[in-house]
Each structure stands twice: as C-alpha cells, then as structure tokens.
Design an enzyme around this catalytic site. Structure first.
Site, mmCIF file in Angstrom:
data_model
loop_
_atom_site.group_PDB
_atom_site.id
_atom_site.type_symbol
_atom_site.label_atom_id
_atom_site.label_comp_id
_atom_site.label_asym_id
_atom_site.label_seq_id
_atom_site.Cartn_x
_atom_site.Cartn_y
_atom_site.Cartn_z
ATOM 1 N N ASN A 11 0.316 38.387 118.677
ATOM 2 C CA ASN A 11 -1.062 38.064 119.072
ATOM 3 C C ASN A 11 -1.082 36.602 119.506
ATOM 4 O O ASN A 11 -1.065 35.702 118.664
ATOM 5 C CB ASN A 11 -1.995 38.292 117.877
ATOM 6 C CG ASN A 11 -3.410 37.823 118.141
ATOM 7 O OD1 ASN A 11 -3.785 37.575 119.292
ATOM 8 N ND2 ASN A 11 -4.197 37.688 117.083
ATOM 9 N N LYS A 13 -3.461 34.993 120.813
ATOM 10 C CA LYS A 13 -4.792 34.373 120.705
ATOM 11 C C LYS A 13 -5.099 33.604 121.999
ATOM 12 O O LYS A 13 -4.748 34.058 123.069
ATOM 13 C CB LYS A 13 -4.866 33.481 119.465
ATOM 14 C CG LYS A 13 -4.329 34.172 118.205
ATOM 15 C CD LYS A 13 -4.655 33.430 116.968
ATOM 16 C CE LYS A 13 -3.957 34.096 115.776
ATOM 17 N NZ LYS A 13 -4.455 33.659 114.509
ATOM 18 N N HIS A 95 -10.073 41.885 114.984
ATOM 19 C CA HIS A 95 -9.377 40.763 114.347
ATOM 20 C C HIS A 95 -10.407 39.917 113.601
ATOM 21 O O HIS A 95 -11.548 39.772 114.047
ATOM 22 C CB HIS A 95 -8.667 39.932 115.424
ATOM 23 C CG HIS A 95 -7.724 38.924 114.847
ATOM 24 N ND1 HIS A 95 -8.156 37.741 114.292
ATOM 25 C CD2 HIS A 95 -6.377 38.937 114.716
ATOM 26 C CE1 HIS A 95 -7.108 37.062 113.850
ATOM 27 N NE2 HIS A 95 -6.013 37.759 114.097
ATOM 28 N N GLU A 97 -10.840 36.874 113.444
ATOM 29 C CA GLU A 97 -11.418 35.791 114.246
ATOM 30 C C GLU A 97 -12.540 36.318 115.140
ATOM 31 O O GLU A 97 -13.522 35.623 115.394
ATOM 32 C CB GLU A 97 -10.305 35.102 115.055
ATOM 33 C CG GLU A 97 -9.419 34.268 114.127
ATOM 34 C CD GLU A 97 -7.996 34.047 114.611
ATOM 35 O OE1 GLU A 97 -7.704 34.312 115.792
ATOM 36 O OE2 GLU A 97 -7.179 33.613 113.782
ATOM 37 N N GLU A 162 -4.628 42.240 107.362
ATOM 38 C CA GLU A 162 -4.466 40.801 107.515
ATOM 39 C C GLU A 162 -5.426 40.064 106.586
ATOM 40 O O GLU A 162 -6.610 39.889 106.922
ATOM 41 C CB GLU A 162 -4.787 40.381 108.957
ATOM 42 C CG GLU A 162 -3.903 41.020 110.004
ATOM 43 C CD GLU A 162 -3.859 40.153 111.260
ATOM 44 O OE1 GLU A 162 -2.788 39.676 111.596
ATOM 45 O OE2 GLU A 162 -4.908 39.931 111.859
ATOM 46 N N GLY A 168 -2.564 32.005 109.708
ATOM 47 C CA GLY A 168 -2.367 30.643 110.215
ATOM 48 C C GLY A 168 -2.326 29.573 109.136
ATOM 49 O O GLY A 168 -2.438 28.388 109.446
ATOM 50 N N SER A 207 0.796 34.772 108.520
ATOM 51 C CA SER A 207 1.872 33.817 108.247
ATOM 52 C C SER A 207 3.247 34.466 108.111
ATOM 53 O O SER A 207 4.077 34.009 107.311
ATOM 54 C CB SER A 207 1.533 32.968 107.010
ATOM 55 O OG SER A 207 0.374 32.185 107.257
HETATM 56 C C1 PEP Z 1 -2.999 36.774 113.380
HETATM 57 O O1 PEP Z 1 -3.796 36.005 113.866
HETATM 58 O O2 PEP Z 1 -3.102 37.983 113.599
HETATM 59 C C2 PEP Z 1 -1.929 36.232 112.547
HETATM 60 C C3 PEP Z 1 -1.308 37.033 111.753
HETATM 61 O O3 PEP Z 1 -1.695 34.877 112.664
HETATM 62 P P1 PEP Z 1 -0.496 34.061 111.967
HETATM 63 O O4 PEP Z 1 0.765 34.889 112.094
HETATM 64 O O5 PEP Z 1 -0.407 32.783 112.725
HETATM 65 O O6 PEP Z 1 -0.879 33.879 110.533
#
Ligand code: PEP
Length: 244
Positions: A11, A13, A95, A97, A162, A168, A207
């Site tokens: 992803n 973003k 997601h 976000e 998630e 992040g 992460s």
């Molecule tokens: C995400 O935004 O779906 C995600 C898992 O981000 P990160 O791997 O940076 O934690």
C-alpha cells in the site's frame, strides 16, 4: 502453511511520483518466482501506467479506494469499473486512514466491496482496533463488528487485520495477540460463509518489515501481509515477499 496461497500487498498510500515505476520494475524483476501473490497499490494516477508495465505478470496492480457507484456526479472519485478497465486487479477498502480521514463507515465499505466484486476486482477489506479499544478490552468485538458490517455476502474477498496503533509506528502486537485475532476472524468468516470462509485469506498489516515478516507469516491463519512503508522500496518489499 495452509492451502490458501499467501498474498503480499504493498500500500503506497500518497507516496510515489511517476519515476517510482523503477521500484515496480525492480519488484517485478525480483518477484518472478515468488510463491505468493504480489500486489502493488500506488496512488490513482499511477495505476494505469503501472498496470500496463506489469501486464499479466506475477505482480498485480491494485488501487487504494473506489466509489460504490459506477458513474455519476461524484467529483474526485473513481469507480471500480474504471479501475478494472485500466488494468487494476484489486482494491484496498476501508483502510483505517480512510475511515479516519474521510469518515468511511462499515456500510460504505461494504458497498464499495460489492462494487469492486461487480467490476471483477479483488476487494481487500481492512479492519482493526485503535489502541484505546485494545486497552479497553474491546479489540475483538471492534474487529468482528467491523467485519460484520463491512463484508459483502460474496466470499471472494481478502480481509486485512490492521491494528490502527501498529500502522506506521514500528509497534507490532505479540504473536499470541495476532494469532488470537486471526483465529477469531477465521471463526467469524466460517460462521458467515460456511466452508468458503476457510478459503478467505486474512492478511496482517502494521509495521511488517523484512526482519519480522517470517515470524508473523508463520502464525496460523496469517495468509500474508498488507505492507505500507516497507513496500516503497523494492528491496525491502522483496524481503517480505520472500518471507511469504
Ligand atoms: C498500512 O498502512 O496498511 C500499513 C500496514 O502501514 P505500515 O506497514 O507502514 O505500518
């Protein structure tokens, strides 16, 4: 490892300019013999060029959102059918976000997932609890509630668990916590879809890095990952693909 073929989806973003197609090319070069499905999901304006570059190869291209309707007066939005027409294979939906930044609720995510299925895209439906919900002992109820409201009746989806607090941040739940949540999600999927629920892939996201991917992917009912920051550089992403 289960009979479900793992999936590793990147992803991007709101990252990546047109020259980032170099990272896609490097990913394609390194993922040719991957024993999992691989997806790269760049921002909308890059989807068509990336899909043309990726062709029918081992790396699929996905988007990060779509509108539930096929066309109409929705300034700034993009339909699932347009994404499919320009070569996308999948779309990330719900997601955290988007739920936070755009107020997306479960019913909207479900409508988007139905539109994606109708257009022939693979919907990757995201769920996950906030830190406050986990601290209050509400993580499982939150996630199962989101699943219940966000999933279409069709089992042709992927679920991404998630935890919001792990995205992040460099923080990752313990393997026991991931295992418990994925088992609870599997149980809910089987309760809802019967045997077909066993075939739905459940990704972990939050992460994941080359250094922790193998341990996470070895957990029961973890069928790959949704990768944010570590998907932006082909070397890191390929390290995670190799772990799957
Ligand atoms: C995400 O935004 O779906 C995600 C898992 O981000 P990160 O791997 O940076 O934690």
């Amino acid at each position: 490892m289960s009979a479900r073929r793992p999936l590793v989806a990147g992803n991007w973003k709101m990252n990546g300019m047109p020259d980032a197609i170099g990272e896609l090319r490097a990913t394609m070069a390194g993922a040719g013999d991957a024993r999992c499905d691989v997806l790269v999901c760049p921002p909308f304006p890059l989807v068509a060029d990336f899909a043309r570059e990726a062709g029918e190869g081992a790396v699929g291209i996905g988007a990060q959102d779509c509108h539930p309707e096929e066309k109409g007066a929705h300034t700034g939005d993009v339909s699932a059918s347009l994404l499919a027409a320009i070569g996308a294979r999948a779309v990330i939906l719900g997601h955290s976000e988007r739920r936070a930044d755009h107020g997306e609720d479960d019913a909207l995510v479900r409508a988007k997932a139905e539109a994606a299925l109708g257009a022939g895209l693979l919907p990757i439906v995201c769920v996950g609890e906030t830190e406050a919900q986990r601290d209050a002992g509400e993580a499982e109820a939150t996630v199962l509630g989101q699943l219940d409201g966000s999933l279409p009746d069709d089992a042709g989806v992927v679920v991404a668990y998630e935890p919001v607090w792990a995205i992040g941040t460099g923080r990752v739940p313990g393997t026991d916590d991931i295992a418990a949540m994925h088992a609870a999600i599997r149980k809910a999927l089987v309760a809802r879809h019967g045997e077909a629920g066993q075939g739905i892939r459940i990704l972990y996201g939050g992460s994941v890095k080359p250094g922790n991917a193998a341990e996470i992917f070895a957990i029961d009912d973890v069928d790959g990952g949704l990768i944010g920051g570590a998907s932006l550089k082909a070397d890191d992403f390929l390290g995670i693909v190799a772990a799957a």
